[in-house]
Write a protein that holds these residues in place. Structure first.
Motif, mmCIF file in Angstrom:
data_model
loop_
_atom_site.group_PDB
_atom_site.id
_atom_site.type_symbol
_atom_site.label_atom_id
_atom_site.label_comp_id
_atom_site.label_asym_id
_atom_site.label_seq_id
_atom_site.Cartn_x
_atom_site.Cartn_y
_atom_site.Cartn_z
ATOM 1 N N VAL A 185 -2.459 -0.860 -11.263
ATOM 2 C CA VAL A 185 -1.960 -0.535 -9.929
ATOM 3 C C VAL A 185 -3.115 -0.579 -8.944
ATOM 4 O O VAL A 185 -4.180 -0.017 -9.194
ATOM 5 C CB VAL A 185 -1.297 0.862 -9.901
ATOM 6 N N ARG A 186 -2.888 -1.255 -7.818
ATOM 7 C CA ARG A 186 -3.880 -1.312 -6.747
ATOM 8 C C ARG A 186 -3.243 -0.818 -5.457
ATOM 9 O O ARG A 186 -2.164 -1.263 -5.073
ATOM 10 C CB ARG A 186 -4.392 -2.734 -6.558
ATOM 11 N N LEU A 187 -3.935 0.100 -4.795
ATOM 12 C CA LEU A 187 -3.469 0.620 -3.512
ATOM 13 C C LEU A 187 -4.164 -0.148 -2.400
ATOM 14 O O LEU A 187 -5.360 -0.430 -2.482
ATOM 15 C CB LEU A 187 -3.759 2.108 -3.409
ATOM 16 N N MET A 188 -3.399 -0.470 -1.353
ATOM 17 C CA MET A 188 -3.928 -1.243 -0.233
ATOM 18 C C MET A 188 -3.869 -0.415 1.044
ATOM 19 O O MET A 188 -2.912 0.334 1.244
ATOM 20 C CB MET A 188 -3.094 -2.506 -0.020
ATOM 21 N N PRO A 189 -4.872 -0.564 1.925
ATOM 22 C CA PRO A 189 -4.801 0.124 3.221
ATOM 23 C C PRO A 189 -3.595 -0.365 4.016
ATOM 24 O O PRO A 189 -3.222 -1.554 3.942
ATOM 25 C CB PRO A 189 -6.098 -0.299 3.916
ATOM 26 N N PRO A 190 -2.945 0.518 4.782
ATOM 27 C CA PRO A 190 -1.740 0.144 5.529
ATOM 28 C C PRO A 190 -1.925 -1.051 6.457
ATOM 29 O O PRO A 190 -0.996 -1.815 6.667
ATOM 30 C CB PRO A 190 -1.407 1.403 6.329
ATOM 31 N N LYS A 191 -3.130 -1.246 6.979
ATOM 32 C CA LYS A 191 -3.326 -2.360 7.932
ATOM 33 C C LYS A 191 -3.226 -3.730 7.249
ATOM 34 O O LYS A 191 -3.054 -4.736 7.932
ATOM 35 C CB LYS A 191 -4.653 -2.221 8.675
ATOM 36 N N TYR A 192 -3.313 -3.780 5.909
ATOM 37 C CA TYR A 192 -3.195 -5.050 5.185
ATOM 38 C C TYR A 192 -1.806 -5.297 4.631
ATOM 39 O O TYR A 192 -1.576 -6.320 3.981
ATOM 40 C CB TYR A 192 -4.202 -5.097 4.035
ATOM 41 N N VAL A 193 -0.877 -4.393 4.862
ATOM 42 C CA VAL A 193 0.468 -4.503 4.295
ATOM 43 C C VAL A 193 1.437 -4.967 5.376
ATOM 44 O O VAL A 193 1.500 -4.391 6.455
ATOM 45 C CB VAL A 193 0.938 -3.151 3.712
ATOM 46 N N LYS A 194 2.199 -6.029 5.082
ATOM 47 C CA LYS A 194 3.219 -6.517 6.003
ATOM 48 C C LYS A 194 4.527 -5.814 5.702
ATOM 49 O O LYS A 194 4.861 -5.578 4.551
ATOM 50 C CB LYS A 194 3.430 -8.019 5.841
ATOM 51 N N ALA A 195 5.275 -5.502 6.729
ATOM 52 C CA ALA A 195 6.569 -4.860 6.547
ATOM 53 C C ALA A 195 7.646 -5.861 6.268
ATOM 54 O O ALA A 195 7.562 -6.995 6.516
ATOM 55 C CB ALA A 195 6.926 -4.041 7.780
#
Length: 101
Positions: A91-101
């Motif tokens: 599992v890898r967590l990503m910062p919100p600014k790199y996640v597309k909705a």
């Protein structure tokens, strides 16, 4: 997104059978009650796109072969990351600014 390879692309596979095959990578969109799971194969083709309730998440990932799972880092993401990792997934967590909705 959790994608599963289809060994014969001309033949469709029932959703239950697809969930038991090896997954290359996946993404989980965490919400209050409904989670969105998307799966991709090594070629980048989307094979799974499902909405799951909280009670279904661990059952769903328990049926998948170990794979890479990405999710947006938020308040509950660390809990879900530990639970999914305990099932053998990376599992890898990503910062919100790199996640597309």
């Amino acid at each position: 997104r959790a994608r599963l390879p289809n060994p014969n692309p001309t033949t469709s596979t029932p959703k239950d059978a697809r969930s038991e095959r090896g997954t290359t990578g996946g993404q989980v969109n965490i919400a209050k009650n409904v989670f969105h799971v998307h799966g991709v194969c090594a070629a980048g083709k989307q094979l799974i796109s499902r909405k799951l309730r909280r009670s279904q998440i661990l059952v769903f990932f328990g049926k998948l072969k170990p794979c890479l799972v990405g999710m947006e880092a938020c308040a509950t993401a660390h809990y879900w990351a530990r639970e999914i990792a305990a099932l053998g997934h990376e599992v890898r967590l990503m910062p919100p600014k790199y996640v597309k909705a």
